[in-house]
Design a protein around this motif. Structure first.
Motif, PDB file in Angstrom:
ATOM      1  N   THR A 190       0.858  -1.177   0.000  1.00 46.05           N
ATOM      2  CA  THR A 190       0.000   0.000   0.000  1.00 46.05           C
ATOM      3  C   THR A 190       0.892   1.224   0.000  1.00 46.05           C
ATOM      4  N   ARG A 191       0.499   2.248  -0.745  1.00 45.73           N
ATOM      5  CA  ARG A 191       1.344   3.442  -0.853  1.00 45.73           C
ATOM      6  C   ARG A 191       0.530   4.710  -0.620  1.00 45.73           C
ATOM      7  N   LEU A 192       1.208   5.689  -0.083  1.00 49.29           N
ATOM      8  CA  LEU A 192       0.640   7.016   0.127  1.00 49.29           C
ATOM      9  C   LEU A 192       1.503   8.018  -0.619  1.00 49.29           C
ATOM     10  N   GLU A 193       0.866   8.846  -1.420  1.00 49.52           N
ATOM     11  CA  GLU A 193       1.585   9.821  -2.233  1.00 49.52           C
ATOM     12  C   GLU A 193       1.562  11.182  -1.545  1.00 49.52           C
ATOM     13  N   VAL A 194       2.739  11.805  -1.475  1.00 49.73           N
ATOM     14  CA  VAL A 194       2.862  13.134  -0.866  1.00 49.73           C
ATOM     15  C   VAL A 194       3.276  14.115  -1.962  1.00 49.73           C
ATOM     16  N   ARG A 195       2.377  15.083  -2.239  1.00 52.69           N
ATOM     17  CA  ARG A 195       2.636  16.060  -3.293  1.00 52.69           C
ATOM     18  C   ARG A 195       2.745  17.460  -2.713  1.00 52.69           C
ATOM     19  N   GLU A 196       2.943  18.420  -3.628  1.00 53.83           N
ATOM     20  CA  GLU A 196       3.139  19.801  -3.188  1.00 53.83           C
ATOM     21  C   GLU A 196       1.950  20.295  -2.377  1.00 53.83           C
ATOM     22  N   GLY A 197       0.732  19.877  -2.732  1.00 57.11           N
ATOM     23  CA  GLY A 197      -0.443  20.300  -1.994  1.00 57.11           C
ATOM     24  C   GLY A 197      -0.498  19.796  -0.570  1.00 57.11           C
ATOM     25  N   ASP A 198       0.333  18.799  -0.244  1.00 55.53           N
ATOM     26  CA  ASP A 198       0.349  18.247   1.108  1.00 55.53           C
ATOM     27  C   ASP A 198       1.353  18.938   2.017  1.00 55.53           C
ATOM     28  N   GLU A 489      10.924  15.558   2.591  1.00 55.31           N
ATOM     29  CA  GLU A 489      10.984  15.899   4.010  1.00 55.31           C
ATOM     30  C   GLU A 489       9.629  15.705   4.671  1.00 55.31           C
ATOM     31  N   ARG A 490       8.545  16.136   3.981  1.00 46.78           N
ATOM     32  CA  ARG A 490       7.203  15.964   4.539  1.00 46.78           C
ATOM     33  C   ARG A 490       6.867  14.481   4.671  1.00 46.78           C
ATOM     34  N   ALA A 491       7.244  13.681   3.681  1.00 46.35           N
ATOM     35  CA  ALA A 491       6.994  12.243   3.766  1.00 46.35           C
ATOM     36  C   ALA A 491       7.745  11.622   4.929  1.00 46.35           C
ATOM     37  N   SER A 492       8.969  12.076   5.186  1.00 48.05           N
ATOM     38  CA  SER A 492       9.739  11.564   6.325  1.00 48.05           C
ATOM     39  C   SER A 492       9.055  11.906   7.644  1.00 48.05           C
ATOM     40  N   GLN A 493       8.443  13.087   7.723  1.00 46.29           N
ATOM     41  CA  GLN A 493       7.701  13.467   8.925  1.00 46.29           C
ATOM     42  C   GLN A 493       6.500  12.545   9.136  1.00 46.29           C
ATOM     43  N   LEU A 494       5.835  12.182   8.046  1.00 46.44           N
ATOM     44  CA  LEU A 494       4.699  11.279   8.155  1.00 46.44           C
ATOM     45  C   LEU A 494       5.135   9.875   8.557  1.00 46.44           C
ATOM     46  N   VAL A 495       6.294   9.425   8.060  1.00 46.67           N
ATOM     47  CA  VAL A 495       6.828   8.117   8.456  1.00 46.67           C
ATOM     48  C   VAL A 495       7.076   8.101   9.960  1.00 46.67           C
ATOM     49  N   ALA A 496       7.555   9.222  10.490  1.00 46.88           N
ATOM     50  CA  ALA A 496       7.771   9.312  11.936  1.00 46.88           C
ATOM     51  C   ALA A 496       6.455   9.142  12.688  1.00 46.88           C
ATOM     52  N   GLN A 497       5.356   9.653  12.143  1.00 50.38           N
ATOM     53  CA  GLN A 497       4.056   9.484  12.792  1.00 50.38           C
ATOM     54  C   GLN A 497       3.636   8.011  12.797  1.00 50.38           C
ATOM     55  N   LEU A 498       4.023   7.270  11.756  1.00 48.24           N
ATOM     56  CA  LEU A 498       3.733   5.837  11.739  1.00 48.24           C
ATOM     57  C   LEU A 498       4.431   5.123  12.883  1.00 48.24           C
ATOM     58  N   GLY A 547      10.526  11.106  -5.259  1.00 46.55           N
ATOM     59  CA  GLY A 547      10.337  11.200  -6.701  1.00 46.55           C
ATOM     60  C   GLY A 547      10.480  12.633  -7.154  1.00 46.55           C
ATOM     61  N   ALA A 548      10.358  12.865  -8.458  1.00 43.20           N
ATOM     62  CA  ALA A 548      10.590  14.193  -9.003  1.00 43.20           C
ATOM     63  C   ALA A 548       9.585  15.214  -8.485  1.00 43.20           C
ATOM     64  N   ASP A 549       8.301  14.851  -8.483  1.00 43.69           N
ATOM     65  CA  ASP A 549       7.289  15.806  -8.021  1.00 43.69           C
ATOM     66  C   ASP A 549       6.422  15.251  -6.907  1.00 43.69           C
ATOM     67  N   ALA A 550       6.751  14.080  -6.403  1.00 40.25           N
ATOM     68  CA  ALA A 550       6.016  13.485  -5.290  1.00 40.25           C
ATOM     69  C   ALA A 550       6.924  12.493  -4.582  1.00 40.25           C
ATOM     70  N   ALA A 551       6.698  12.333  -3.277  1.00 38.36           N
ATOM     71  CA  ALA A 551       7.364  11.290  -2.502  1.00 38.36           C
ATOM     72  C   ALA A 551       6.332  10.232  -2.168  1.00 38.36           C
ATOM     73  N   HIS A 552       6.765   8.995  -2.003  1.00 36.33           N
ATOM     74  CA  HIS A 552       5.840   7.887  -1.805  1.00 36.33           C
ATOM     75  C   HIS A 552       6.229   7.124  -0.544  1.00 36.33           C
ATOM     76  N   ILE A 553       5.259   6.954   0.334  1.00 39.31           N
ATOM     77  CA  ILE A 553       5.448   6.124   1.526  1.00 39.31           C
ATOM     78  C   ILE A 553       4.839   4.768   1.203  1.00 39.31           C
ATOM     79  N   VAL A 554       5.643   3.722   1.269  1.00 35.37           N
ATOM     80  CA  VAL A 554       5.212   2.391   0.856  1.00 35.37           C
ATOM     81  C   VAL A 554       5.256   1.452   2.056  1.00 35.37           C
ATOM     82  N   ARG A 555       4.166   0.722   2.268  1.00 38.52           N
ATOM     83  CA  ARG A 555       4.096  -0.285   3.335  1.00 38.52           C
ATOM     84  C   ARG A 555       3.928  -1.668   2.717  1.00 38.52           C
TER      85      ARG A 555
END
Length: 617
Positions: A190-198, A489-498, A547-555
C-alpha cells in the motif's frame, strides 16, 4: 554409436559444435594462402595451417561485410580483435582433434556417408543425396571428396569427444528451484503519495543569492554540449509553392482521377457465413434468436475465424442485385439471411452502416491545389539543381549562393538534440555530423525534394552560459529540486508518525498494488519502487521513496511465494534448469579445452600469421 551419442547433446551444445564445423568447412572455395610457410601453429601433433587461418579470416570478413553492407577492411577486423578470436577457435578445434586422436576416437565410413548425405547442397530435387551433385559442388569449391570426407570424419570425432565431456550433465534441482522461488515471488503493498499540496509550508520563490548558489553548485546541469556551428543554404518546396501557378484544368483532372475518394456510395461493413441451403440459414437464425448460439460461435464451429468471414466495406454494386436488395433495403437488422451469394445461401452480419458521402470539387480544391503546387515546386527545384551545382563547382560561397539564387542562408549550432527547421531532416543531420572544416560545400537532397549545402564554421566546445542569460532555466531547476526535497521531508515526517502508532490510512488517501513481480515496472511511480519494495524484510515494513514531483510512503502488506505448479512458475523453472545446465556445460568444456591445450602444448608461428595478415588489402 556415433548417432546415439550425438543425440544426447542438447541444442546449445549442437550450436557450439556447429560453430567448430563452420570454421572447418565454410572456407572451401574462397581461395588459399599463397605464401611460402604453411603452418601458423599447432596443438600437439595437429597442425593449424595457413590455409585454414586464411580461409577462416576471409570468410569472417565476407560475413561482416554482408551484415554491414559495406566492405569491411582487414584493419578493422584486427581492431575488433576478430583475428585473435578466429585463431583461438582454430586452436580449440585442433586441441579437440589432438585429444580425439590420442584417445583413438574415430568413426567409420558409414557414419561419414550418413553425415554428408544430410547436407542440402549435395541433395537432388527429391531431397536425396546425389553423387554427381556432391562431386560437382566440391569441384566448384576447390575441394576433393577425399579432403571433405576426412574433414567430416574429424568433425564427427570431435563431436563424440565433446558429447562425452558435457553430455548427461544434470544440475542439482535445488539450484533452479531456489532461483525460481526468488523470481516468482510477488508482493502486495500500500502506498501514500505526498505532493506539493500536502506541504504545510509552500515553497517560496528563490532569491538571487539562492539562484547564484544553485548555478554554482550544479554547473553541469546548464552547460551546453559541444556543438557544430554550421552555415547552410537551403530551398524546400513549401518555400516556393505559393508562387507556383496552378492550371484549373489540371485541378479538375486530378479531382476526376480521384473521384472514388471524394464520391462514395452507401456502404456496409459485412461478415458472411455460407451454408448449404436456405433451411440451414433459417435454422441458424432461429437458434440465434432463441439465444442458443450466436454468430461468433457459428463461425468458430466451422473452424473459421472472424477474419475468414470478414468482407470489409461493401457497396451495393459489389453484390448481386438480389443480395443488394436484401442488405441495402434494411438499415436496422444486424443479421440478414438467407441471402444469395456466389458460394451459396449465406447469413450476413452488418457491423456498421456507412452513409454515402460526396466532397464537391469546390471543397477539395484547396487540398488538390496544394498538392499540385508542391509537385510543381519540386520540379522547379529540380530544374535549379544543375545551375546551383555549377555555382558551387566554380567556388561560390554559401553566402554568394544565397544572394544569387532562391536559396535561403542560415546558421545553426548543431547538436544531436537539434530538431527545429532544417535539423528536422535526417539527411541534414547526417551531413552535419560528418562534415569537416576542410570540406567544400556540396549540393545534397532533402526528403521532401528540397536541396541544401552546408559548411562547418567551427566546433564550439561545451559552454556554461552566464547566469543572467539562463536565469529562468536555473529558477525552474531550483524549483524542481526544492519541490523534490520538500515533499521528501514531509513524507519523512509522516513516516515518523507511523512509528508513533498512526496507520498509513490515517495519513491520507492510499492506493494498493497487488501481486507485483520483481521485473514489473510501475509507470506512475519512481523507477526504483519495485526494487525497494523487494528489499523490505517483513510485512508492515515501511520505506519512503522520493520522486521528481512526489514522494511515496510504501508499506509492505504481503509476501506471496511462487506457486510451484502455476503455469508461469513451471515455465520459469524449465528455463532455469536449461540455463543452469548450459552454463555448467560451457564452464566445464572451457576448462577441459584449456587443459587439453596446456597438456598438448601450443606453438604459434608469428611470422606466418603476419604473412597471412599481409595478404589482405
Amino acid at each position: 554409436m556415433a548417432k546415439s551419442a550425438a543425440k544426447k547433446v542438447s541444442n546449445v551444445f549442437v550450436w557450439i559444435l556447429m560453430g567448430l564445423l563452420f570454421v572447418a568447412l565454410a572456407g572451401f572455395g574462397i581461395g588459399s594462402f599463397s605464401g611460402g610457410a604453411s603452418q601458423v601453429g599447432s596443438v600437439g601433433d595437429v597442425e593449424i595451417t595457413a590455409d585454414d587461418y586464411f580461409r577462416a579470416l576471409n570468410n569472417e570478413i565476407n560475413a561482416q561485410s554482408a551484415d554491414e553492407r559495406r566492405a569491411v577492411p582487414f584493419a578493422e577486423i584486427r581492431a575488433r580483435g576478430i583475428d585473435a578470436q578466429i585463431l583461438a577457435g582454430l586452436t580449440a578445434r585442433a586441441a579437440l582433434s589432438h585429444e580425439a586422436g590420442a584417445m583413438g576416437i574415430s568413426v567409420g565410413d558409414a557414419e561419414v556417408a550418413a553425415q554428408i548425405a544430410q547436407v542440402q547442397a549435395f541433395q537432388n530435387t527429391s531431397g536425396n543425396f546425389d553423387r554427381n551433385t556432391y562431386e560437382f559442388v566440391l569441384q566448384q569449391q576447390g575441394a576433393t571428396p577425399r579432403e571433405f570426407e576426412e574433414d567430416t570424419r574429424e568433425d564427427v570425432a570431435r563431436a563424440l569427444l565433446q558429447t562425452a565431456v558435457i553430455g548427461g550433465l544434470t544440475p542439482n534441482e535445488i539450484f533452479a528451484e531456489t532461483i525460481t522461488a526468488y523470481q516468482s515471488e510477488t508482493r502486495d503493498f500500500t502506498r501514500l503519495e505526498v505532493r506539493e499540496g500536502d506541504l504545510t509550508v509552500p515553497i517560496a520563490e528563490p532569491t538571487d543569492a539562492e539562484l547564484a548558489a544553485y548555478y554554482d553548485e550544479f554547473p553541469e546541469r546548464f552547460t551546453r554540449p559541444e556543438a557544430r556551428r554550421i552555415t547552410y543554404a537551403w530551398i524546400i518546396p513549401s518555400a516556393i509553392m505559393d508562387d507556383v501557378e496552378i492550371d484549373e484544368d489540371a485541378l479538375r483532372e486530378l479531382y476526376d482521377d480521384r473521384i472514388d475518394e471524394y464520391v462514395q456510395p452507401e456502404r456496409r461493413l459485412l461478415e458472411r457465413l455460407v451454408f448449404n441451403s436456405d433451411a440451414e440459414v433459417d435454422a441458424a437464425l432461429a437458434a440465434i434468436e432463441a439465444e442458443e448460439t450466436d454468430f461468433d460461435t457459428l463461425v468458430a464451429d466451422r473452424d473459421l475465424t472472424l477474419e475468414d468471414v470478414d468482407l470489409g466495406e461493401i457497396a451495393a454494386d459489389d453484390l448481386s442485385d438480389a443480395a443488394a436488395a436484401i442488405i441495402f433495403a434494411d438499415e436496422d437488422s444486424e443479421l440478414l439471411g438467407p441471402v444469395p451469394s456466389p458460394l451459396g445461401p449465406a447469413l450476413f452480419r452488418v457491423n456498421a452502416v456507412l452513409q454515402s458521402s460526396e466532397v464537391p470539387f469546390e471543397e477539395a480544391r484547396d487540398d488538390l491545389s496544394a498538392e499540385l503546387a508542391q509537385e510543381g515546386a519540386r520540379r522547379q527545384i529540380d530544374d535549379m539543381r544543375e545551375g546551383i551545382d555549377d555555382l558551387l563547382a566554380s567556388g561560390a560561397t554559401l553566402e554568394e549562393l544565397s544572394d544569387g539564387t532562391v536559396m535561403t542562408l542560415g546558421t545553426l549550432d548543431y547538436t544531436p538534440a537539434s530538431e527545429e527547421g532544417i535539423a528536422a531532416y535526417d539527411n541534414f543531420r547526417d551531413a552535419a555530423v560528418s562534415v569537416q572544416d576542410s570540406d567544400f560545400p556540396e549540393l545534397l537532397e532533402l526528403s521532401d525534394g528540397g536541396l541544401f549545402a552546408l559548411r562547418l564554421d567551427e566546433v564550439v566546445p561545451p559552454t556554461l552560459p552566464p547566469l543572467d542569460e539562463i536565469e529562468a532555466e536555473v529558477a525552474e531547476a531550483w524549483q524542481a529540486t526544492a519541490l523534490r526535497d520538500a515533499v521528501a521531508e514531509r513524507a519523512s515526517q509522516l513516516v515518523a508518525q507511523l512509528a508513533q502508532g498512526a496507520t498509513l490510512e490515517d495519513l491520507g488517501d492510499t492506493a494498493e498494488e497487488r501481486l507485483i513481480r520483481r521485473q514489473d515496472l510501475l509507470p506512475d511511480l519512481p523507477a526504483t519502487t519495485v526494487a525497494q519494495v523487494f528489499q523490505l524484510e517483513g510485512t508492515g515494513d515501511v520505506v519512503m521513496i522520493p520522486g521528481a514531483d512526489a514522494a511515496h510512503i510504501v508499506r509492505l502488506d504481503t509476501i506471496n511465494s511462487g506457486v510451484r505448479d502455476a503455469p508461469d512458475t513451471s515455465v520459469i523453472l524449465s528455463i532455469m534448469n536449461q540455463s543452469i545446465a548450459q552454463s555448467m556445460a560451457v564452464d566445464i568444456f572451457e576448462a577441459y579445452g584449456q587443459a587439453l591445450q596446456a597438456n598438448a602444448g601450443i606453438t604459434t608461428n608469428q611470422g606466418v600469421i603476419n604473412a597471412v595478415h599481409a595478404s589482405f588489402p
